[in-house]
Design a protein around this motif. Structure first.
Motif, PDB file in Angstrom:
ATOM      1  N   THR A 158      -5.050  -5.164  -2.097  1.00 24.35           N
ATOM      2  CA  THR A 158      -4.545  -3.829  -2.421  1.00 24.35           C
ATOM      3  C   THR A 158      -4.439  -3.670  -3.927  1.00 24.35           C
ATOM      4  O   THR A 158      -3.785  -4.469  -4.608  1.00 24.35           O
ATOM      5  CB  THR A 158      -3.175  -3.589  -1.770  1.00 24.35           C
ATOM      6  OG1 THR A 158      -3.293  -3.724  -0.358  1.00 24.35           O
ATOM      7  CG2 THR A 158      -2.659  -2.185  -2.098  1.00 24.35           C
ATOM      8  N   GLN A 177      -3.079  -1.654  -7.070  1.00 24.88           N
ATOM      9  CA  GLN A 177      -1.958  -0.772  -7.413  1.00 24.88           C
ATOM     10  C   GLN A 177      -2.193  -0.236  -8.822  1.00 24.88           C
ATOM     11  O   GLN A 177      -2.061  -0.971  -9.807  1.00 24.88           O
ATOM     12  CB  GLN A 177      -0.643  -1.534  -7.313  1.00 24.88           C
ATOM     13  CG  GLN A 177      -0.353  -2.031  -5.894  1.00 24.88           C
ATOM     14  CD  GLN A 177       0.958  -2.787  -5.785  1.00 24.88           C
ATOM     15  OE1 GLN A 177       1.398  -3.441  -6.741  1.00 24.88           O
ATOM     16  NE2 GLN A 177       1.597  -2.709  -4.631  1.00 24.88           N
ATOM     17  N   SER A 196       1.108   7.285  -4.366  1.00 24.12           N
ATOM     18  CA  SER A 196       2.521   6.907  -4.320  1.00 24.12           C
ATOM     19  C   SER A 196       3.391   7.993  -4.925  1.00 24.12           C
ATOM     20  O   SER A 196       2.911   8.869  -5.655  1.00 24.12           O
ATOM     21  CB  SER A 196       2.741   5.582  -5.059  1.00 24.12           C
ATOM     22  OG  SER A 196       2.336   5.689  -6.406  1.00 24.12           O
ATOM     23  N   LEU A 226       0.809  -1.222   0.000  1.00 23.34           N
ATOM     24  CA  LEU A 226       0.000   0.000   0.000  1.00 23.34           C
ATOM     25  C   LEU A 226       0.837   1.263   0.000  1.00 23.34           C
ATOM     26  O   LEU A 226       0.516   2.217  -0.724  1.00 23.34           O
ATOM     27  CB  LEU A 226      -0.928   0.005   1.219  1.00 23.34           C
ATOM     28  CG  LEU A 226      -1.774   1.259   1.442  1.00 23.34           C
ATOM     29  CD1 LEU A 226      -2.808   1.404   0.342  1.00 23.34           C
ATOM     30  CD2 LEU A 226      -2.458   1.213   2.812  1.00 23.34           C
ATOM     31  N   THR A 228      -3.130  -6.528  -8.315  1.00 22.04           N
ATOM     32  CA  THR A 228      -3.598  -6.647  -6.933  1.00 22.04           C
ATOM     33  C   THR A 228      -2.591  -7.440  -6.114  1.00 22.04           C
ATOM     34  O   THR A 228      -1.965  -8.380  -6.625  1.00 22.04           O
ATOM     35  CB  THR A 228      -4.962  -7.358  -6.866  1.00 22.04           C
ATOM     36  OG1 THR A 228      -4.830  -8.701  -7.345  1.00 22.04           O
ATOM     37  CG2 THR A 228      -6.010  -6.625  -7.682  1.00 22.04           C
ATOM     38  N   ASN A 251      -2.677   3.641  -4.771  1.00 20.52           N
ATOM     39  CA  ASN A 251      -2.870   2.322  -4.188  1.00 20.52           C
ATOM     40  C   ASN A 251      -4.063   2.357  -3.247  1.00 20.52           C
ATOM     41  O   ASN A 251      -4.199   3.295  -2.452  1.00 20.52           O
ATOM     42  CB  ASN A 251      -1.623   1.876  -3.422  1.00 20.52           C
ATOM     43  CG  ASN A 251      -0.389   1.788  -4.300  1.00 20.52           C
ATOM     44  OD1 ASN A 251      -0.496   1.525  -5.503  1.00 20.52           O
ATOM     45  ND2 ASN A 251       0.774   2.012  -3.720  1.00 20.52           N
TER      46      ASN A 251
END
Length: 580
Positions: free
Chosen positions: A485, A487, A419, A395, A455, A425
């Motif tokens: 999570t 991304q 990020s 994350l 993911t 994320n």
């Protein structure tokens, strides 16, 4: 029981790691029910406002507790596991043992167990291998300001370690002042009142900063809403927090609380992050009242945090609780959150929680202990809680920006981070043990690229994080009891999105409800469970902005005050292998 460990030795090892009293936040309702999955499932709406910042991911936030009783603390396997989990802070020398530990002689004032190769220099070598910042607890219970100042000199002048954060004592309010016998915290001062602690705290700060003005000094506070918050013993003019901060508020750099919300069910445990905003708000109000012009710079450190006292301690519910509580504290402005414990052990037989074995062990790695004729997995086997914490590495990285997010159903928690490379994320936590969750996601301030999304997931029974291309940025199916999570990269031509703006700072503290009930709920060791008041992959997280934004809807709940009845649990754990 590990070979070579006697029950008597195990009892001594436990004594220095016992933790103190805290609120048990038991929601009156369970986790919001998901509609049936497959076909007729209701879709949970997830909203991410990538243009509203909740602060920066702190560089030292995701931490673990370690202790002088943990002979495996610095092994190559253990340090590698910690580093891979993104651990950025290590607390030493270990819970209540800190108030008995003399760093110079590497001895325990109360005769507690000390394992080989766990002295301060060995600990610092471990922290260096993990790339983790140390946070040290100076001995208040049986030490002196001079002993603490000598430690600062050795650490920062003689050895050049540059240790920045220093707590003064562990859970000093558990010293018996509030009528709970001798309490669980060693305190050899004749005067055990909050006034005495505050005056001595000022003396510690003065002595330690005379050696190194750059060190930051932390004050032990009671967790708002938890015992003995608001209590006044005979002769006191105010409760612990008001007394300590009124005297020492201008001499400290951070305040310390411990967070063991417990709960009678796993649903209770998984609901507790929604209460963190109120606790933080109360702490900020206290700091603003007593720290003067320095109030904004006074940090909040949660130096013990965990699922101890809940039905699930090593099984999947605890794994889901871990990243949710870390991120919620960070979003609410905490700069340090340290899980209890690296290794812990137990004397309680395993239980079954939602079909999964729970070893009733507060550690993230197995201590290899046995109880009730059944043994834990081999030593250093990661429990699900380890993987829950490690999920944070998918994350966020230090310096990333947390952004506002919300869920249309409390059964799915969400946290979102911009990020440093411009991507987004989003962590989604499905809190239903049986049902998959269908979620639809919408975004403001960010346009995700089209196509399948990367993911990183942790599901029930997993022994690793799983990376895959699955679903889209707009729709996902979350397995039961899972952490997923997403991304995402930004769509072509949208990389220049403006930097997120800070969320508005709240102007008033949210109330922390207190009261008593007959609900039997367990919190941090040393507190009662009957509602009575006593006659007492790699990466890392850590300064964050303060916001009232809650990442999922809060359920109505009851706050159960934890007090002296919990001493029975403490007694049981003393007979455990809680030696770390």
């Amino acid at each position: 029981m590990p070979r070579g460990r006697t029950p008597r030795r195990r009892s001594r090892m436990l004594r220095h790691c016992v933790v103190g009293a805290v609120a048990v936040l038991a929601a009156s309702a369970g986790v919001g029910a998901l509609a049936p999955s497959a076909g007729a499932a209701s879709t949970v709406g997830i909203r991410v406002d990538a243009g509203t910042s909740l602060g920066t991911v702190p560089s030292s936030g995701a931490g673990l507790n370690t202790g002088v009783g943990d002979e495996n603390m610095g092994t190559a396997k253990v340090t590698s596991l910690m580093k891979a989990a993104g651990v950025r802070q290590l607390r030493f020398p270990g819970g209540s043992g800190a108030d008995a530990y003399h760093w110079k002689t590497h001895t325990m004032d109360d005769g507690g167990w000390i394992a080989p190769n766990t002295d301060f220099d060995h600990f610092m070598a471990t922290a260096k291998k993990v790339s983790a910042q140390p946070i040290l607890t100076a001995n208040y219970g049986s030490g002196t300001p001079q002993e603490a100042a000598d430690w600062v000199k050795y650490a920062n002048v003689d050895k050049g370690y540059g240790v920045k954060y220093w707590e003064i004592g562990n859970e000093v309010y558990g010293n018996g002042h509030y009528g709970n016998g001798k309490g669980w915290e060693l305190d050899k001062h004749a005067d055990k009142s909050p006034t005495a602690y505050a005056k001595n705290l000022v003396a510690y700060a003065k002595a330690m900063k005379a050696v190194d003005p750059k060190v930051k000094i932390g004050a032990v506070l009671t967790t708002p809403g938890g015992w003995p918050d608001t209590e006044k013993a005979p002769g006191d003019s105010a409760d612990w927090n008001h007394t300590v901060l009124s005297i020492a508020g201008r001499s400290i750099d951070f305040v310390i609380v411990h967070w063991y919300p417990g709960g009678t069910t796993t649903a209770d445990l998984l609901n507790t992050p929604s209460r963190i905003a109120g606790v933080r708000s109360t702490l900020r109000s206290l700091i603003a009242q007593y720290a003067g012009s320095r109030a904004a710079s006074v940090e909040i450190a949660v130096t013990e945090n965990g699922a101890v006292g809940s039905p699930a301690q090593t099984s999947q519910a605890a794994a889901l609780f871990a990243p949710d509580t870390y991120m919620t504290w960070f979003e609410q402005g905490a700069t340090h959150v340290d899980w209890w414990n690296l290794h812990n052990g137990t004397d309680q037989a395993p239980t079954t929680v939602n079909g999964q074995t729970d070893y009733q062990d507060g550690g993230v790695l197995s201590a290899g202990t046995c109880a009730g004729g059944k043994c834990e997995p081999p030593r250093d086997t990661p429990f699900p809680t380890y993987w829950g914490i490690r999920s944070l590495t998918a994350l966020a990285q230090p310096g990333d920006t947390m952004v506002k997010s919300s869920s249309g159903n409390a059964s799915v928690a969400v946290h979102a981070v911009r990020s440093s490379n411009g991507g987004l994320n989003v962590m989604l936590i499905n809190k239903s043990p049986q049902k998959a969750a269908q979620v639809s996601l919408s975004y403001a301030g960010f346009t995700p690229a089209a196509g399948a999304v990367t993911t990183v997931s942790y599901a029930q029974g997993g022994t690793a994080l799983t990376t895959a291309k699955r679903g889209t940025a707009a729709a996902q199916t979350l397995p039961p009891y899972s952490i997923t999570t997403l991304q995402m990269k930004s769509a072509s031509g949208t990389a220049g999105v403006a930097k997120p703006t800070p969320a508005p700072t709240p102007t008033a503290a949210a109330p922390v409800v207190s009261g008593t009930t007959g609900t039997r709920a367990q919190g941090e060791i040393g507190a009662p469970v009957d509602g009575t008041t006593p006659s007492s992959t790699s990466g890392g997280l850590a300064s964050t902005g303060v916001s009232t934004t809650v990442t999922y809807s809060a359920l109505g709940g009851l706050l159960v005050i934890a007090a002296g009845g919990m001493l029975a649990l403490r007694g049981r754990r003393r007979r455990a292998s809680h030696r770390k």
